[in-house]
Motif scaffolding. Structure first.
Motif, mmCIF file in Angstrom:
data_model
loop_
_atom_site.group_PDB
_atom_site.id
_atom_site.type_symbol
_atom_site.label_atom_id
_atom_site.label_comp_id
_atom_site.label_asym_id
_atom_site.label_seq_id
_atom_site.Cartn_x
_atom_site.Cartn_y
_atom_site.Cartn_z
ATOM 1 N N GLU A 139 0.758 -9.985 8.802
ATOM 2 C CA GLU A 139 0.875 -8.703 9.442
ATOM 3 C C GLU A 139 2.006 -7.921 8.752
ATOM 4 O O GLU A 139 1.489 -6.674 8.309
ATOM 5 C CB GLU A 139 1.328 -8.868 11.134
ATOM 6 N N GLU A 140 3.069 -8.358 8.278
ATOM 7 C CA GLU A 140 4.079 -7.323 7.844
ATOM 8 C C GLU A 140 3.437 -6.995 6.316
ATOM 9 O O GLU A 140 3.569 -5.636 5.792
ATOM 10 C CB GLU A 140 5.398 -8.313 7.519
ATOM 11 N N ALA A 141 2.846 -8.127 5.684
ATOM 12 C CA ALA A 141 2.220 -7.747 4.173
ATOM 13 C C ALA A 141 1.121 -6.819 4.586
ATOM 14 O O ALA A 141 1.067 -5.733 3.730
ATOM 15 C CB ALA A 141 1.726 -9.218 3.591
ATOM 16 N N HIS A 142 0.420 -7.014 5.562
ATOM 17 C CA HIS A 142 -0.587 -5.592 5.659
ATOM 18 C C HIS A 142 -0.037 -4.442 5.801
ATOM 19 O O HIS A 142 -0.334 -3.452 5.095
ATOM 20 C CB HIS A 142 -1.589 -5.927 6.963
ATOM 21 N N TYR A 143 0.978 -4.175 6.646
ATOM 22 C CA TYR A 143 1.809 -3.069 6.983
ATOM 23 C C TYR A 143 2.140 -2.562 5.760
ATOM 24 O O TYR A 143 2.077 -1.272 5.249
ATOM 25 C CB TYR A 143 2.791 -3.110 7.919
ATOM 26 N N MET A 144 2.903 -3.591 4.790
ATOM 27 C CA MET A 144 3.465 -2.929 3.544
ATOM 28 C C MET A 144 2.688 -2.490 2.649
ATOM 29 O O MET A 144 2.554 -1.604 1.825
ATOM 30 C CB MET A 144 4.201 -4.238 2.994
ATOM 31 N N ILE A 145 1.438 -3.305 2.496
ATOM 32 C CA ILE A 145 0.332 -2.856 1.455
ATOM 33 C C ILE A 145 -0.406 -1.466 1.785
ATOM 34 O O ILE A 145 -0.619 -0.728 1.111
ATOM 35 C CB ILE A 145 -0.548 -3.935 1.338
ATOM 36 N N ILE A 146 -0.437 -1.302 3.250
ATOM 37 C CA ILE A 146 -1.354 0.006 3.810
ATOM 38 C C ILE A 146 -0.429 0.917 3.448
ATOM 39 O O ILE A 146 -0.703 2.000 3.322
ATOM 40 C CB ILE A 146 -1.726 -0.266 5.190
ATOM 41 N N ASN A 147 1.031 0.845 3.698
ATOM 42 C CA ASN A 147 2.045 1.718 3.680
ATOM 43 C C ASN A 147 1.951 2.252 2.009
ATOM 44 O O ASN A 147 2.247 3.388 1.700
ATOM 45 C CB ASN A 147 3.347 1.267 3.981
ATOM 46 N N GLY A 148 2.038 1.047 1.319
ATOM 47 C CA GLY A 148 1.981 1.575 -0.251
ATOM 48 C C GLY A 148 0.714 2.220 -0.432
ATOM 49 O O GLY A 148 0.981 3.310 -1.417
ATOM 50 N N PHE A 149 -0.263 2.072 0.173
ATOM 51 C CA PHE A 149 -1.762 2.929 -0.015
ATOM 52 C C PHE A 149 -1.309 4.473 0.042
ATOM 53 O O PHE A 149 -1.856 5.417 -0.321
ATOM 54 C CB PHE A 149 -2.532 2.177 0.877
ATOM 55 N N CYS A 150 -0.421 4.645 1.255
ATOM 56 C CA CYS A 150 -0.152 5.887 1.704
ATOM 57 C C CYS A 150 0.946 6.723 1.142
ATOM 58 O O CYS A 150 1.160 7.924 1.516
ATOM 59 C CB CYS A 150 -0.015 5.955 3.169
ATOM 60 N N ARG A 151 1.672 5.902 0.354
ATOM 61 C CA ARG A 151 2.784 6.599 -0.329
ATOM 62 C C ARG A 151 3.048 7.683 -0.730
ATOM 63 O O ARG A 151 3.788 8.477 -0.619
ATOM 64 C CB ARG A 151 3.785 5.247 -1.024
ATOM 65 N N LEU A 183 1.393 -4.028 -6.940
ATOM 66 C CA LEU A 183 1.415 -3.697 -5.386
ATOM 67 C C LEU A 183 1.576 -2.398 -5.341
ATOM 68 O O LEU A 183 2.859 -1.824 -5.205
ATOM 69 C CB LEU A 183 2.295 -4.409 -4.468
ATOM 70 N N PRO A 184 0.524 -1.435 -5.340
ATOM 71 C CA PRO A 184 0.650 0.123 -5.754
ATOM 72 C C PRO A 184 1.593 0.495 -4.359
ATOM 73 O O PRO A 184 1.035 0.270 -3.466
ATOM 74 C CB PRO A 184 -0.552 0.672 -5.893
ATOM 75 N N GLY A 185 2.480 1.529 -4.529
ATOM 76 C CA GLY A 185 3.298 2.054 -3.483
ATOM 77 C C GLY A 185 4.174 1.519 -2.892
ATOM 78 O O GLY A 185 4.745 1.665 -1.802
ATOM 79 N N ILE A 186 4.355 0.081 -2.990
ATOM 80 C CA ILE A 186 5.301 -0.792 -2.487
ATOM 81 C C ILE A 186 6.563 -0.802 -3.401
ATOM 82 O O ILE A 186 6.476 -1.343 -4.604
ATOM 83 C CB ILE A 186 5.137 -2.232 -2.129
ATOM 84 N N PRO A 187 7.728 -0.168 -3.075
ATOM 85 C CA PRO A 187 8.822 -0.189 -4.174
ATOM 86 C C PRO A 187 9.408 -1.520 -4.273
ATOM 87 O O PRO A 187 9.399 -2.121 -3.307
ATOM 88 C CB PRO A 187 9.999 0.883 -3.510
ATOM 89 N N MET A 188 9.924 -1.745 -5.416
ATOM 90 C CA MET A 188 10.345 -3.282 -5.866
ATOM 91 C C MET A 188 11.463 -3.477 -4.756
ATOM 92 O O MET A 188 11.636 -4.662 -4.434
ATOM 93 C CB MET A 188 10.935 -3.141 -7.343
ATOM 94 N N LYS A 189 12.551 -2.520 -4.747
ATOM 95 C CA LYS A 189 13.585 -2.961 -3.805
ATOM 96 C C LYS A 189 13.136 -3.219 -2.161
ATOM 97 O O LYS A 189 13.633 -4.304 -2.048
ATOM 98 C CB LYS A 189 14.434 -1.454 -3.635
ATOM 99 N N GLN A 190 12.539 -2.457 -1.757
ATOM 100 C CA GLN A 190 11.945 -2.626 -0.357
ATOM 101 C C GLN A 190 11.236 -4.056 -0.404
ATOM 102 O O GLN A 190 11.346 -4.776 0.651
ATOM 103 C CB GLN A 190 10.974 -1.676 -0.022
ATOM 104 N N PHE A 191 10.371 -4.261 -1.426
ATOM 105 C CA PHE A 191 9.685 -5.557 -1.288
ATOM 106 C C PHE A 191 10.454 -6.778 -1.542
ATOM 107 O O PHE A 191 10.395 -7.696 -0.753
ATOM 108 C CB PHE A 191 8.716 -5.615 -2.607
ATOM 109 N N ILE A 192 11.539 -6.640 -2.505
ATOM 110 C CA ILE A 192 12.376 -7.911 -2.578
ATOM 111 C C ILE A 192 13.255 -8.130 -1.499
ATOM 112 O O ILE A 192 13.630 -9.422 -0.856
ATOM 113 C CB ILE A 192 13.256 -7.851 -4.061
ATOM 114 N N LYS A 193 13.854 -6.944 -1.027
ATOM 115 C CA LYS A 193 14.523 -7.035 0.234
ATOM 116 C C LYS A 193 13.852 -7.585 1.421
ATOM 117 O O LYS A 193 14.503 -8.566 2.211
ATOM 118 C CB LYS A 193 15.183 -5.673 0.624
ATOM 119 N N THR A 194 12.834 -7.111 1.737
ATOM 120 C CA THR A 194 11.788 -7.658 2.689
ATOM 121 C C THR A 194 11.559 -9.283 2.773
ATOM 122 O O THR A 194 11.735 -10.003 3.801
ATOM 123 C CB THR A 194 10.519 -6.954 2.906
ATOM 124 N N SER A 195 11.328 -9.812 1.489
ATOM 125 C CA SER A 195 11.214 -11.068 1.118
ATOM 126 C C SER A 195 12.450 -11.786 1.462
ATOM 127 O O SER A 195 12.330 -12.724 2.036
ATOM 128 C CB SER A 195 10.547 -11.107 -0.212
#
Lengths: 436, 248, 483
Positions: C444-456, B90-102
């Motif tokens: 929805e949240e997963a989409h935002y997350m992935i799109i945000n990751g795309f722009c990070r 999952l490019p650009g999604i930091p581990m911490k943010q992901f795990i915390k969200t989950s």
């Protein structure tokens, strides 16, 4: 008519232009082509358009060419036999200055599997195919070179590969421009119709022996019916003064497969236009190309791929080797229409810049209207990496040899895409001859 | 806890599972074994609700409620965890943010308060050390550029943090070196209590050197051909899948 | 029985929360453009002679090419009636302000609604703000601290009065009035904008910020911004843009010029959220902007970062002319289009000096019925020995009614140069969505997350506060398009 006389000096003497062809479609195309040319004139006036942005064709408009009606003046001895006879087992058709050269033509071994006929010599069966297919893929109104070619259609060629036949060994077409004391213009025209489930390979060569600024404007239309596959190898070797403006239009249908390999060495102006229409599901095209330019050559590879249906796949892989003061243009446009879901398209153009005075314009573009797609493109331009050069030299190989080895290595990536070993060898030989 | 009845599943037009019956209770560890292409991974994914799989017949219930019509996130929040065979990057999604969200999604679904950043960092630190995951990885994007072993450790880390009721390990052992294999074994044993259950999907017996299953099922051509206790896995290791095929 | 599949909702236009209209009395010039209007604008501003002359020359030039509005971009709009636009609008209580207390309270209220950090608490954050309201600069905060550092940050009108020598030297030196149709128009009628001068060897003590807002109806906004970073200096400049919801289209044709001398660096960040029009494509801003920087000095550096979510039409290509040896240029961009928005945006990197370096990272997101085009030029001229360019363009498609296009123009004329270009187009992958959802995260949240990751990678280039806002903007702009 004056507009034409400005560019082609002996037009009155060319008898075939006044004769009606026995094929109605040809008469129609000649007349439409002539009208279009008279209306829009030579490309000088359209050279500001996006399509011609990087290739100035004013020099062509300023020349005055002669048309050729006879081939009696050439001598075969002046021709390089290695090119004609590069494969003794090859079925081949040789055209000299636009006319079929019967002496060098030999298609005996495949006449059962396909129908091969020149337009001047066609029977009712061939006429029917020509009437149904010729000119369907070109756009006479908007493409002036297709228009001129159509206006001057004479001894064109029809190749019809029969249903479910597999032709072993390529059919070789060689278009030769001879050296005369004047600038001549030739307009080769080829129609290839591959019936359902057929498999074949065609080599299309354009070789010029002229030392004049001659003009060669070939138009090749290819129709691949369902499940047909075609390997299309194309090469051109021209002189530094020559003009070569080629149009290849391909229609690819369900589960059919078009595989092309293009090799060009450039000339004063070379333009290879290639348009592929991926009309039906599961159609596939794989386009490989290599261009090697030197002197003041200008070469422009202009590719359009239109994905019009689902699960279609295209791949463009071109490489350029630029020397001296030459200039290369690569323009690739991949269009994915709204309903062409599940399209996969890749596009790559890599350039090796061998001299400080070369110039490359590359424009790999994507126009995408469907979402479930995987598309990408890439382009590079540079000299060799310093590391590679250093590595070779550290092994005791001198700079010149290192460079040659690296050039061949760079080109090899394209050449190795050729499935047939004998054809790969043929292209390798030209490559070694031309690049070093 | 998990009840699967006469489950038939296809993808596209290809039938993969052809009548699976399986019942997993709290406190149990089940191993699903089988040759390549037998439908093991399909079973794992279909329990987690992967959209492209179609249930043609039968049903899956979790704690006596059918989950066939639940989305993957709804199932996850009920306590079903899938450790992926090939965890996606999952490019650009930091581990911490992901795990915390989950983690927060799960707490929220149970009407519990989300963790504060401080609390989260603390538990993340503890679990990372337990799993032996490099702290440098925690600073990266999820799975991006991770080695195969690192990806699997990351799955174990998330499993430890989310404390699922049902953990499904989809070929977690494949491609792992001996140390990583040990980590996986320890993670499962440590997490395993009387209140939760584990389903281990594997081709080989070797992970079962570290985990003793309550039951072993052999899946062949979309059906369970044989069930037994831990000894069955050992027999399989010796005699191969052809042995089972010859029995049926 | 099939399992519930991941589906996408049809598009519902999200509310444009910046769409209020301020009730400020404005002074508006009559519609249409003539030499008289231009003289009037110039006179209102009490401009020096050279500026008036420059305006008139630009107007003459624009008139000549009036029928040649550029049409090469992949955008489609009804032709603009240039006589149906007000070329000047200013709040009547023309503030001559050193402090905000003197400003029209309505304005202050407007800025508060915008969340513009004009207030004291924001001053603590160390941001100096110039606000352009319908083309007129109304307030510049934090003047004193900047003055102490020798930094000039004022409206361009004020610069014309107080620093005409700087203006005369650099105005039009990067974007000449003859550059393109919209730049010519701007050069004829520009109303106001920001002016920044950072003296030699000075690091600007705070980030500078301008907020642009179009308020009056049928008013064109033509700001002009000029930033000069003298030798060895550094400045980071932020700009934000909003406009009220209007049924008619509003024209915005700004020009921004940046000049960096030896060893100087300018970082320019934009958060553009002009009103995009409604889901039917009614209303919205036409954003036809010319932004260009000259990395004039050796070792100078320019960095453009933009997050574009607004405007009915975006036509802009922030560019860098890499003239000084060892100079570098960067372009980081997120362009998002939804509903019927159209964007044709990208950059130009012109390599002239030796050892020059450019980096382009562009991310395009298309949703709804929108079309989003990346168009970029990389030109490495024969003089630019050992120069390098790296370009990465990625497009993400959300829904099957939008378009994503990539049109790079690359020209290399020096064989010691190294150019690399990569691009990709795809949708959010099903595997990524499933992975997130398996961890309990909603679709929805997963989409935002992935799109945000795309722009990070792009957001990282923004100052922290802006990055947070950009994140939020993306989410609001995509509302209804995902999940």
């Amino acid at each position: 008519m004056n507009k034409i006389k400005n560019h082609f000096e002996n037009i009155q003497q060319i008898k075939y232009l006044n004769k009606l062809s026995g094929i109605s479609r040809i008469n129609e195309l000649r007349s439409n082509g002539m009208d279009s040319f008279i209306n829009s004139g030579f490309p000088a006036e359209i050279s500001n358009s996006e399509k011609w942005k990087f290739s100035n064709i004013n020099p062509i408009a300023r020349e005055k060419f002669s048309l050729v009606s006879e081939i009696d003046k050439y001598t075969t001895t002046s021709l390089d036999n290695s090119l004609i006879n590069h494969n003794a087992n090859t079925n081949r058709l040789v055209f000299i200055d636009g006319q079929l050269d019967k002496n060098n033509t030999d298609i005996g071994s495949i006449s059962d599997d396909c129908l091969i006929s020149t337009f001047n010599n066609s029977d009712s069966k061939s006429n029917k195919i020509i009437n149904n297919n010729l000119g369907n893929l070109i756009n006479i109104e908007n493409d002036i070179f297709s228009a001129i070619n159509s206006a001057f259609i004479n001894d064109g060629l029809l190749i019809n590969i029969k249903k479910n036949t597999k032709i072993t060994g390529p059919i070789s077409l060689l278009f030769i421009t001879t050296n005369r004391d004047k600038k001549i213009a030739t307009f080769p025209r080829v129609l290839i119709v591959c019936e359902e489930g057929s498999e074949s390979s065609i080599i299309e060569g354009h070789v010029s022996y002229s030392d004049q600024p001659s003009l060669n404007v070939p138009v090749v239309e290819i129709n691949l019916n369902n499940r047909a596959s075609l390997n299309h190898y194309r090469y051109m070797i021209d002189n530094p003064k020559g003009y070569h403006i080629a149009n290849t239009k391909v229609s690819v249908n369900e589960k059919s497969h078009y595989n092309s390999f293009s090799f060009s060495t450039g000339s004063k102006i070379t333009r290879n236009e290639l348009e592929i229409n991926m009309n039906e599901k599961y159609s596939y095209c794989n386009l490989n190309g290599l261009y090697i330019t030197s002197d003041k050559n200008h070469i422009d590879n202009h590719i359009n791929i239109n994905h019009k249906n689902t699960h279609t796949k295209s791949n463009i892989f071109y490489k350029g080797i630029l020397k001296d003061s030459s200039k290369a243009v690569f323009s690739g446009r991949v269009l994915v229409e709204r309903n062409a879901q599940k399209t996969q398209a890749t596009q790559s153009d890599k350039n090796l810049l061998l001299s400080p005075n070369v110039r490359i314009n590359t424009k790999p573009s994507l126009e995408i209207y469907a979402d479930d797609v995987q598309c990408g493109h890439g382009a590079t331009a540079s000299y060799f990496g310093d590391e590679a050069m250093f590595y070779m030299q550290s092994r005791g190989i001198d700079k010149k040899t290192s460079e040659q080895l690296l050039i061949l290595g760079f080109a090899e990536e394209i050449v190795e895409q050729i499935p047939s070993l004998s054809i790969r060898k043929f292209f390798s030989d030209i490559l070694i001859h031309r690049s070093i | 806890m998990l009840q699967i009845e006469n489950l038939h599943v296809s993808i596209g037009n290809i039938k993969i599972l052809k009548g699976i019956n399986l019942s997993v209770n709290s406190g149990e560890i089940h191993a699903i074994m089988g040759p390549n292409g037998s439908g093991k991974s399909t079973l794992a994914n279909v329990i987690a609700g992967k959209p492209e799989y179609i249930i043609d017949e039968g049903n899956i219930s979790f704690n006596n409620t059918s989950i066939d019509n639940l989305t993957p996130d709804e199932r996850a929040n009920l306590g079903i965890f899938l450790a992926f065979q090939y965890p996606v990057e999952l490019p650009g999604i930091p581990m911490k943010q992901f795990i915390k969200t989950s983690l927060d999604a799960k707490l929220k679904s149970k009407n519990m308060k989300e963790t504060t950043i401080r609390e989260f960092n603390e538990i993340l630190k503890v679990e990372s050390e337990n799993i032996g995951i490099d702290t440098k990885l925690i600073k990266r994007s999820v799975n991006e550029g991770f080695s195969g072993g690192e990806k699997k450790r990351n799955e174990m880390l998330q499993m430890a943090l989310l404390k699922p009721e049902l953990s499904i390990l989809d070929e977690t052992d494949s491609g792992l070196d001996i140390d990583a294999l040990k980590t996986v074994g320890q993670s499962v044993n440590k997490l395993s209590t009387e209140e939760n259950a584990t389903l281990i999907v594997t081709h080989y017996q070797r992970l079962l050197n570290y985990i003793t299953p309550t039951k072993v099922h052999v899946l062949i051509d979309g059906k369970i051909s044989k069930s037994g206790d831990a000894q069955l896995a050992k027999d399989l290791e010796l005699r191969g899948y052809d042995w089972i095929k010859s029995l049926t | 029985m099939s399992q519930k599949t991941i589906s996408r909702k049809s598009n519902i236009s999200s509310d444009y929360k910046w769409g209020f209209v301020s009730d400020v009395n404005s002074e508006i010039a009559p519609k249409g453009l003539s030499e008289d209007i231009i003289r009037m604008i110039s006179k209102k501003k009490n401009e020096p002679e050279f500026l008036l002359n420059s305006r008139l020359k630009a107007y003459e030039y624009w008139k000549k090419q009036k029928d040649e509005e550029p049409d090469w971009a992949m955008i489609d709009y009804e032709s603009i009636d240039y006589n149906d636009i007000h070329y000047y609008a200013a709040p009547i209580k023309q503030p001559k302000l050193d402090s905000l207390e003197d400003a029209d309270p309505e304005l202050i209220e407007t800025f508060n609604k915008l969340g513009i950090p004009l207030e004291e608490q924001k001053k603590l954050a160390g941001v100096a703000v110039d606000a352009i309201f319908d083309s007129v600069s109304v307030a510049t905060t934090y003047k004193k601290t900047l003055e102490d550092a020798g930094v000039i940050f004022c409206s361009i009108s004020e610069a014309a009065q107080k620093h005409p020598e700087l203006l005369e030297k650099y105005y039009g030196s990067v974007v000449p009035y003859s550059d393109n149709f919209f730049a010519s128009l701007n050069s004829a009628v520009f109303s106001d904008g920001s002016f920044v001068y950072v003296p030699k060897n000075t690091k600007c003590p705070m980030e500078l910020m301008t907020y642009f807002r179009i308020n009056a109806e049928e008013t064109g906004q033509f700001e002009r911004t000029l930033i000069i970073a003298d030798e060895g200096s550094y400045v980071s400049y932020l700009e934000g843009c909003t406009a009220p919801m209007r049924k008619t289209h509003q024209l915005h044709a700004a020009v921004v010029e940046l000049v960096a001398l030896d060893n100087a660096e300018i970082k320019y960040s934009t958060l553009q959220n002009w009103y995009p029009g409604d889901s039917e494509g009614k209303g919205g801003v036409y954003n036809f902007v010319t932004k260009r920087a000259k990395a004039l000095g050796n070792n100078s550096k320019i960095s453009w970062t933009q997050v574009e979510t607004g405007s009915a039409i975006t036509w802009k290509y922030p560019s860098v002319i890499l003239q000084g040896d060892n100079s570098s240029g960067e372009f980081y961009s997120v362009a998002l289009t939804n509903n019927k928005q159209q964007a044709d945006t990208g950059t130009k990197m012109i390599h002239i000096g030796k050892n020059t370096k450019s980096t382009i990272v562009a991310k395009g997101i298309s949703a709804g019925n929108s079309n989003n085009t990346y168009r970029g030029l990389v030109q490495i001229l024969p003089t630019a020995a050992n120069s390098t360019n790296f370009t990465q363009c990625d497009s993400l498609l959300i829904g099957d009614q939008c378009g994503a296009h990539t049109v790079p123009y690359i020209e290399v004329r020096n064989n010691s140069a190294k150019m690399e270009h990569e691009a990709s187009t795809s949708k959010v992958s099903d595997d990524q969505l499933f992975y997130c959802m398996q961890r309990g995260i909603s679709e929805e949240e997963a989409h935002y997350m992935i799109i945000n990751g795309f722009c990070r990678g792009i957001f990282k280039e923004l100052p922290f506060e802006f990055a947070m806002e950009a994140n939020q903007l993306l989410r609001v702009s995509l509302e209804g398009a995902v999940g």
